[in-house]
Design an enzyme around this catalytic site. Structure first.
Site, short mmCIF file in Angstrom:
data_model
loop_
_atom_site.label_atom_id
_atom_site.label_comp_id
_atom_site.label_asym_id
_atom_site.label_seq_id
_atom_site.Cartn_x
_atom_site.Cartn_y
_atom_site.Cartn_z
N MET A 153 32.82 105.77 -9.45
CA MET A 153 31.36 105.70 -9.29
C MET A 153 30.81 107.05 -8.84
SD MET A 153 30.19 102.50 -9.64
CE MET A 153 31.04 102.56 -11.16
N TYR A 193 25.09 105.84 0.64
CA TYR A 193 25.10 105.45 -0.76
C TYR A 193 26.00 104.25 -1.06
CZ TYR A 193 23.27 106.42 -5.35
OH TYR A 193 22.57 106.33 -6.52
N CYS A 250 20.70 100.76 -18.91
CA CYS A 250 19.38 101.18 -18.47
C CYS A 250 18.83 100.07 -17.58
CB CYS A 250 18.43 101.44 -19.64
SG CYS A 250 18.01 100.00 -20.60
#
Ligand code: NAD
Length: 582
Positions: free
Chosen positions: A173, A318, A437
């Site tokens: 990630m 994060y 998206c």
């Protein structure tokens, strides 16, 4: 026995299962373990510390065999990476139901999890590893890009040009950060202890330059900032050592965050004060000491972040529970707040001017805000989240067709269109071609139906699958991340992900999963996922419409229920039924 090195999802229109739904699950499971996709495929590890796709290689083979014989009115049950049964259901039911890493809350600790894992009874499924819809680092590029863009908009007039972004962790990630930063025109300097991880990002063109020389890394970064040039740099070393050096040289980055695998103090995070190889050896020889060292380092890490924050760096967590573990480090006596202040030169004012709810030391990691309340929650209120899809054909052309369809369907969404165009140019596919998206409530169902039509009309060469990350608006309870600081204090209420999984099952998603511990570690989160196949049939149309309406609808409901006005307005405008009897 299948050779694990050879795992690669089949391509094309020919299938080895009894239907496309089972074939889709099979291909996406295999795709998760493709060496181009997974971080450590030989150990079945896909990403996120030890996030696995199956419990063991014999279990992988058992799942594959079960999927190949699964009828179109049957459902395979998977318990933490092991096929445990097949039940007779019906054509519209999910073909696979998955539960990963679930523990009774009182037993939900890493220690107990590891004891059970060592007995071969469970595995860590992370979010999209054990639910077979990981699509490589792209999955997170867009979310990270949006987060950096939101940060630029809020603090720097809309651009990160000439600004320095510093972070740790360049894994599955975290590897998205350098690309997302340069897409926002920033200079990125990131540290990872494992050179191979940075090399992987160089290969996929997510990172521009790497070095193991700290002076060189800092010099490159300063030059690029001076020239306002977008550049990403990976330094091989411990993030804590990088932050200490920046702090010592009085270099304050404009943006500071972290994506080391801090959710797992033993098999994820790497302590400093020893060579990487020595740390790996200690992990094997003395896991308890390793974990203690890890906790201690995390406390130092956060102390340095607090100091740089005090000096002006826009600092945010994060989603890896670094703050939670740093707090635990002090509470459990692995780090001492006073020593921390001394060792990192943390100014007294930085540590003492805010309230410290959990301890009396004045060391408050939660002075660093989480990225969800800072940048993401308004999106969640609109039922927006990480919509992703993959082309089961293996043809990149099919994704180009879907990209065109997205651009044609939402021409008014400028940021979305910019992302799709940029992704088409700059994202190297890993494994099966895929795209992500963020789409809102209403948009997801609309796009799903269009994708199904593309399959029906033969405009793409084989079915598509649509899934999402569990980091979504209505599918996760994670008080240190997605549900941090909810308006009504409902951060730890975990009914929502369960309702989400039940709804997706009732609506007929192709596979549905519930997991524990993803993102932030055992004990800290419960979350759910769904994946749905577009095989071009009218039955798929009906399932897609139901699933892709209910799934983000849960997000609107969750936030409306918590009192967010935006979510309440979206519910009113889009007819999301809040069961209020009006
Ligand atoms: P990963 O295990 O693939 O990579 C983590 C990397 O951190 C590894 O390359 C490791 O070498 C490096 N590392 C560990 N300790 C270090 C240290 N002290 N200094 C420098 N490097 C160090 O994990 P990932 O998939 O990249 O995920 C990273 C973290 O982010 C995890 O905790 C994960 O749960 C979390 N996560 C966040 C989001 C999000 O949206 N923000 C989404 C998914 C996961």
């Amino acid at each position: 026995m299948l050779q694990h090195k050879s795992i690669r999802a089949p391509r094309g229109r020919e299938i080895s299962c009894k239907g496309w739904q089972q074939e889709a699950a099979l291909r996406m499971l295999m795709n998760n373990l493709d060496p181009d996709v997974a971080e450590a495929p030989d150990q079945l590890i896909v990403y996120g510390g030890t996030g696995k796709a199956a419990r063991s290689w014999p279990d992988f083979e058992r799942i594959v065999a079960a999927l190949r014989r699964l009828e179109n009115d049957e459902t395979l049950l998977v318990q933490s990476g092991r096929a445990v049964g097949v039940i007779k259901t019906h054509a519209d039911a999910p073909r696979v139901l998955i539960s990963n890493s679930m523990l009774v809350p009182k037993w939900a600790t890493w220690d107990e999890f590891r004891r059970l894992e060592a007995l071969g009874l469970t595995m860590f499924g992370q979010m999209t590893a054990g639910s077979w819809i990981y699509i490589g680092s792209q999955g997170i590029v867009q979310g990270t890009y949006e987060t950096f863009a939101a940060c630029a908009k809020r603090h720097f007039g809309g651009s990160l040009r000439g600004k320095l972004v510093v972070s740790g962790g360049l894994g599955g990630m975290g590897g998205a950060q350098p690309l997302a930063a340069t897409m926002n025109d920033a200079v990125f300097l990131g540290a990872d202890v494992d050179a191979a991880r940075i090399e992987k990002r160089m290969k996929s063109r997510y990172i521009d330059k790497m070095t193991d020389n700290l002076d060189e890394a800092i010099r490159w970064a300063r030059d690029a900032v001076a020239q306002q040039q977008a550049l990403s740099i990976g330094w091989v070393g411990n993030i804590v050592d990088l932050l200490a050096e920046l702090s010592r040289r009085e270099i304050t980055p404009e943006v500071l965050t972290d994506q080391t695998s801090a959710h797992d103090p033993l098999h994820g995070y790497v302590p400093n004060g020893m060579a990487y190889e020595a740390a790996l050896a200690l992990r094997e020889s003395d896991p308890q000491r390793y974990a203690r060292e890890s906790y201690r380092t995390m406390a130092e890490h956060v102390a340095l972040m607090l100091e740089l924050q005090r000096r002006g760096a826009i600092t945010f967590d994060y989603g890896n529970n670094l703050r939670g573990h740093a707090r635990e480090a002090v509470e459990r006596g692995f780090a001492d707040a006073e020593t921390l202040r001394g060792s990192v030169g943390l100014a007294k004012s930085a540590a003492a001017t805010h309230s410290a709810p959990q301890n009396s030391t004045g060391f408050d990691p939660f002075k660093i805000p989480g990225f969800v309340p800072e940048y993401i929650r308004p999106l969640f209120c609109e039922g927006s989240g990480p919509f992703r899809w993959a082309a089961l054909s293996g043809e990149p052309r099919d994704i180009a067709v879907t990209d065109e369809a997205v651009l044609a369907t939402f021409p008014e969404e400028a940021a979305l269109c910019r992302w799709i165009r940029m992704a088409g140019e700059r994202i190297a596919f890993q494994g099966l071609p895929a795209r992500i998206c963020w789409l809102k409530y209403g948009q997801r169902a609309k796009m799903g139906l269009i994708f199904n039509r593309l399959v029906r009309e033969g405009r793409v060469s084989a079915p598509l699958v649509i899934g999402r990350d569990h980091l979504d608006c209505g599918s996760v309870a994670s008080p240190n991340r997605e549900t941090e600081g909810m308006l009504d204090g409902s951060d730890a209420i975990a009914d929502w992900p369960i309702l989400n999984a039940l709804s997706n099952t009732a609506c007929g998603a192709t596979w549905v999963s519930v997991h524990h511990g993803g993102g932030v570690g055992i004990g800290y989160s419960i979350h759910a996922g769904q994946v749905i196949v577009c095989d071009g049939t009218p039955e798929a149309d009906r399932r897609i419409e139901r699933v892709l309406t209910a799934d983000p609808g849960l997000g609107v409901m969750r936030h409306a229920d918590a009192g967010y006005e935006l979510a309440q307005r979206v519910a009113r405008e889009k007819n999301v039924d809040l069961a209020r009897g009006e």
